[in-house]
Design an enzyme around this catalytic site. Structure first.
Site, short mmCIF file in Angstrom:
data_model
loop_
_atom_site.label_atom_id
_atom_site.label_comp_id
_atom_site.label_asym_id
_atom_site.label_seq_id
_atom_site.Cartn_x
_atom_site.Cartn_y
_atom_site.Cartn_z
N ASP A 67 -45.80 98.45 23.92
CA ASP A 67 -45.24 97.12 24.16
C ASP A 67 -43.88 96.92 23.49
OD1 ASP A 67 -46.30 97.18 21.60
OD2 ASP A 67 -47.82 95.65 21.97
N ASP A 136 -57.29 88.67 16.58
CA ASP A 136 -58.01 88.01 17.67
C ASP A 136 -58.58 89.04 18.67
OD1 ASP A 136 -55.72 88.91 18.88
OD2 ASP A 136 -54.99 86.94 19.50
N HIS A 138 -56.94 91.51 20.15
CA HIS A 138 -56.05 92.02 21.21
C HIS A 138 -55.72 93.49 20.99
CE1 HIS A 138 -52.32 90.56 18.75
NE2 HIS A 138 -52.50 91.84 18.52
N GLU A 143 -53.41 89.47 25.08
CA GLU A 143 -53.97 88.36 24.32
C GLU A 143 -55.29 87.90 24.94
OE1 GLU A 143 -52.76 88.05 21.56
OE2 GLU A 143 -50.70 87.31 21.44
#
Ligand code: PGA
Length: 261
Positions: A67, A136, A138, A143
């Site tokens: 990314d 979280d 990811h 996400e």
């Protein structure tokens, strides 16, 4: 998913490096999927050491990063391209033209996403993908709520991710709001994945990834569908796992059948 519980960050990095080093020695033109963040830094240091001390040869290896922030130039202090150059690429003999990071400044970002997928496909697909996980759950910038079939796409970052990543910027306001990221569907096509996690802050995410239901609310949980993924987690990150006895038992006894595999 295989789970290997190790003492601490250093041992996690040692284990991950052993897998990557072996893979490069077995297949010198390996296609590596690489991740940024604090988690894989120890792995990259060890790969640099293996290059310097043991001559690990990256001259035919190729790499694709997961990314990049939208809007940051490759030489921006916080761009993932710069991170990779500084933490790994400049210190080993990988050819710059064989390293790929999505371009956060690309004009026509959607076309760039499709082209990035094409480049991976044309390279023969990713042989070995290194992954961290966010608090979280990811992976890359997929996400919570991202389709588990997603391909490389542009995504908004959650407030939690912006907050987590603001430690690298002067203020949260400076953290880009968007990123280009490989999708979960793209990541699942890698032939082998190594998921790394260290520290108590990742304990909930590790539990949800490894033992929770497969859900887009925790995109890393999709790796439960992947045929060859190993999670290497330190004791603090493994603290909330329920089946630790089994993971440890399996680890301890593995050597007995290793030569039959
Ligand atoms: P970290 O980030 O390695 O800096 O903890 C992991 C991630 O957000 O994927």
């Amino acid at each position: 998913m295989d789970v290997v519980i190790v003492r601490d960050y250093e041992e996690m990095s040692d284990r991950a490096a052993a897998i990557v080093v072996r893979a490069i020695r077995q297949k010198p033109d390996l296609v590596l999927g690489l991740a940024t963040g604090s988690t894989p830094e120890g792995l990259y240091q060890r790969l640099i050491e293996a290059h310097r001390k043991d001559g690990l040869d990256f001259s035919r290896a190729r790499s694709f990063n997961l990314d990049e922030y939208v809007g940051l130039a490759p030489d921006h202090e916080q761009s993932y391209r710069r991170f990779m150059n500084e933490k790994l690429f400049e210190h080993v003999n990988i050819k710059p033209e064989n390293t790929h990071v999505p371009d956060g400044l690309a004009r026509g970002l959607l076309r760039h996403c499709a082209e990035y997928e094409d480049m991976i496909r044309n390279a023969g697909g990713i042989d070995l993908q290194v992954l961290g996980i966010g608090r979280d759950g990811h992976v890359a910038f997929n996400e919570p709520g991202t389709s588990l079939g997603s391909r490389t796409h542009v995504t908004a970052l959650t407030r939690e991710t912006i907050e987590d990543n603001s430690r690298f910027f002067d203020s949260p306001d400076q953290v880009p709001r968007f990123a280009v990221t490989l999708g979960i569907g793209s990541i699942l096509e890698a032939r082998k994945c190594i998921v790394l996690a260290s520290g108590a802050g990742k304990a909930d995410a590790v539990r949800a990834t490894v033992e929770g239901p497969i859900t887009s609310a925790v995109t890393a949980s999709a790796l439960q569908m992947h045929p060859d993924t190993v999670a290497i987690v330190d004791e603090a990150a493994a603290a909330n796992l329920e089946r630790t006895d089994f993971y440890r038992w399996q680890q301890e006894n593995w050597d007995r059948i290793a030569d039959k595999l």
